[in-house]
Motif scaffolding. Structure first.
Motif, PDB file in Angstrom:
ATOM      1  N   LEU A  12       0.846  -1.194   0.000  1.00 42.34           N
ATOM      2  CA  LEU A  12       0.000   0.000   0.000  1.00 42.34           C
ATOM      3  C   LEU A  12       0.880   1.242   0.000  1.00 42.34           C
ATOM      4  O   LEU A  12       1.776   1.389   0.849  1.00 42.34           O
ATOM      5  CB  LEU A  12      -0.924   0.016   1.226  1.00 42.34           C
ATOM      6  N   ILE A  13       0.627   2.155  -0.945  1.00 45.23           N
ATOM      7  CA  ILE A  13       1.363   3.418  -1.041  1.00 45.23           C
ATOM      8  C   ILE A  13       0.422   4.554  -0.641  1.00 45.23           C
ATOM      9  O   ILE A  13      -0.630   4.736  -1.254  1.00 45.23           O
ATOM     10  CB  ILE A  13       1.879   3.653  -2.473  1.00 45.23           C
ATOM     11  N   THR A  14       0.822   5.300   0.395  1.00 43.65           N
ATOM     12  CA  THR A  14      -0.030   6.391   0.872  1.00 43.65           C
ATOM     13  C   THR A  14       0.817   7.636   1.091  1.00 43.65           C
ATOM     14  O   THR A  14       2.057   7.580   1.151  1.00 43.65           O
ATOM     15  CB  THR A  14      -0.719   6.020   2.189  1.00 43.65           C
ATOM     16  N   ASP A  15       0.138   8.763   1.271  1.00 43.83           N
ATOM     17  CA  ASP A  15       0.827  10.011   1.596  1.00 43.83           C
ATOM     18  C   ASP A  15       1.142  10.033   3.074  1.00 43.83           C
ATOM     19  O   ASP A  15       0.372   9.523   3.902  1.00 43.83           O
ATOM     20  CB  ASP A  15      -0.070  11.203   1.228  1.00 43.83           C
ATOM     21  N   ASN A  16       2.259  10.615   3.423  1.00 42.59           N
ATOM     22  CA  ASN A  16       2.642  10.715   4.845  1.00 42.59           C
ATOM     23  C   ASN A  16       1.709  11.645   5.605  1.00 42.59           C
ATOM     24  O   ASN A  16       1.297  12.650   5.091  1.00 42.59           O
ATOM     25  CB  ASN A  16       4.076  11.238   4.953  1.00 42.59           C
TER      26      ASN A  16
END
Length: 394
Positions: free
Chosen positions: A390-394
Motif C-alpha cells: 500500500l502506497i499512501t501520503d505521509n
C-alpha cells in the motif's frame, strides 16, 4: 536560444504567451521527438490549475516568472523532495534535469521494508503447449529432453528451450512437397520469463504474460511466429524472411535485433536496435521501414504506422536485466512491478498514481530497493504485508 536547450524556460514562455517564433520551433521539435514528451506537454497545457498559476506571474518576464513560480510552488526541489501536493509541478521539473531515484539519507518512510527482501523478482518458468493441447511445465533445471513432436526433441536448460538446429533450408525435411507444419506455443505468466532458441538459431527472450506460437521447423520459404505480450528477438541470418505477427500488424525483418511489445491495449510497439525491419499494419498493405534507434507504433484499426526517433534504452533494458523508467507515471511503474514481482500494489489516493519518475534499477534484485527509492524520493509511506503493498501520503 544558444547552447543547451532550456526546456523549462521555453515552457514557461509558452504558457505566458511570451515565446518567439524560433523558440516555439525549438519547443515543437522537442515535443515531437518522442510520444512521451508530446503527451506530457499536451497534458500540461490543458491543465487549467497549472496554467492559472503561471498566469499569476504574467506581469514579469518568463525567466523571472519561472524562478518565482518554482520558488513558491516547489521550494524543495533541490534540497529535499516534493510531495504529491505538487503533482502538477513535478513533470516540468523532471523533463530537463532528470528526476533520478535518490539514495540520500532520509526519514524512513517504508514500513517493514525488510519484508520486501522476501519479494523476489520473476523466475525463468514457462508452459509449452504441444499438439492436441498437451502441456509441459518448463523450469530452470539441469538439461532435460522435451519431446516437441513425433520426431523432434528439444532441450530445456537454464531457462531456455533449445530446438535442434537445422543446417540449412535444403534439409530433406524442408524440401518435402507435402510438409506438415507443426506448431508449438510457449507461454509465460506473471512473475515469469523464458527464452527459446528456434531451429534456425534465432533466439527470443519472452517477458512476463507473453505467448509466442511458432513451428517446430520453419517452412523452406519463410519463418513466421505469432506474438502476444513482449519479446526481444535476435534473428539468425537466413535467406528466408522472418515475420512476427501481432493483432495489429506484421513485422518483417531483414537481419536484425528488435523488441516487440503488445502490452498496451490495441497497440504494437516495435523498437529496432540493429539491422532493418519493415512494418505493415493490418489495415494497410503499405510496407514502412524503420531504422535502428527508432520506435514504431502500430495502432488497432489504423492505416498508418507512427515512427519516432528515441533513446531505445528504456524500451529494451528489461532484456539486459534492468528496469529503466524515463518520466513514467507511478501507476505505470507499479503495473510493471506487479507483473514482474507477482505482487498487488494499491494507492491510498488516486492522485499518487500520476507522480512521475526517472530511474535505473536492477531487474533481478528484490523489490526492496525500488520501493525504498520511491518512498525516499517522494516522502510517501509504503506498507508491506505478505504480497500486498500500500502506497499512501505521509
Amino acid at each position: 536560444m544558444k547552447g543547451k536547450l532550456n526546456v523549462e524556460e521555453l515552457v514557461a514562455k509558452y504558457l505566458l504567451g511570451d515565446i518567439t517564433a524560433p523558440e516555439r520551433k525549438q519547443l515543437e521539435d522537442w515535443t515531437k521527438s518522442s510520444p512521451e514528451r508530446k503527451e506530457f506537454f499536451n497534458r500540461l497545457c490543458t491543465n487549467i490549475a497549472f496554467r492559472e498559476r503561471y498566469e499569476a506571474y504574467s506581469h514579469i518576464n518568463s525567466h523571472l516568472a519561472w524562478k518565482r513560480f518554482k520558488k513558491k510552488y516547489c521550494p524543495s526541489i533541490i534540497s529535499t523532495y516534493l510531495k504529491y501536493a505538487a503533482i502538477l509541478v513535478i513533470p516540468i521539473l523532471i523533463i530537463t534535469g532528470g528526476w533520478y531515484f535518490s539514495t540520500s539519507p532520509q526519514v524512513e518512510t517504508l514500513n517493514n521494508f525488510t519484508l520486501g527482501d522476501a519479494i523476489q523478482p520473476g523466475i525463468p518458468k514457462a508452459t509449452l503447449i504441444l499438439a492436441e493441447n498437451n502441456k509441459q511445465s518448463l523450469t530452470p533445471t539441469y538439461p532435460i529432453p522435451v519431446k516437441v513432436n513425433h520426431s523432434t526433441t528439444a532441450i530445456a536448460q537454464n531457462g531456455t528451450l533449445i530446438y535442434p538446429t537445422t543446417p540449412n533450408i535444403n534439409d530433406t525435411l524442408h524440401t518435402k512437397q507435402n510438409e506438415t507444419i507443426e506448431n508449438n506455443t510457449l507461454t509465460t505468466e506473471q512473475g515469469n520469463e523464458f527464452r527459446v532458441t528456434f531451429e534456425d538459431g534465432t533466439t527470443v527472450h519472452l517477458n512476463y504474460n507473453t505467448e509466442i506460437r511458432y513451428p517446430v521447423k520453419f517452412s523452406k520459404t519463410k519463418r513466421i511466429v505469432y506474438l502476444k505480450g513482449e519479446a526481444y528477438f535476435k534473428i539468425a541470418k537466413d535467406s528466408r524472411p522472418f515475420y512476427v505477427i501481432t493483432d495489429q500488424g506484421t513485422i518483417k525483418q531483414y537481419g536484425t535485433e528488435f523488441n516487440v511489445n503488445t502490452f498496451i491495449p490495441k497497440r504494437t510497439e516495435v523498437a529496432l536496435v540493429k539491422g532493418s525491419i519493415s512494418i505493415v499494419s493490418k489495415e494497410s498493405a503499405q510496407e514502412q521501414f524503420i531504422k535502428p534507434g527508432q520506435l514504431a507504433h502500430i495502432e488497432q484499426n489504423g492505416n498508418n504506422v507512427s515512427i519516432y526517433d528515441v533513446d531505445l534504452t528504456p524500451y529494451v533494458a528489461w532484456n539486459e536485466g534492468r528496469l529503466i523508467f524515463e518520466n513514467r507515471t507511478l501507476e505505470n511503474i507499479v503495473e510493471i512491478l506487479e507483473h514482474w514481482y507477482n505482487v498487488n500494489i494499491s494507492f491510498g489516493t488516486p492522485e499518487l498514481k500520476q507522480l512521475r519518475f526517472t530511474g535505473n534499477m536492477d531487474r533481478y534484485a528484490t523489490i526492496t530497493p525500488i520501493l525504498k527509492a520511491i518512498a525516499r524520493t517522494t516522502n510517501l509511506q509504503i506498507n508491506i504485508k505478505d504480497r500486498e503493498i500500500l502506497i499512501t501520503d505521509n
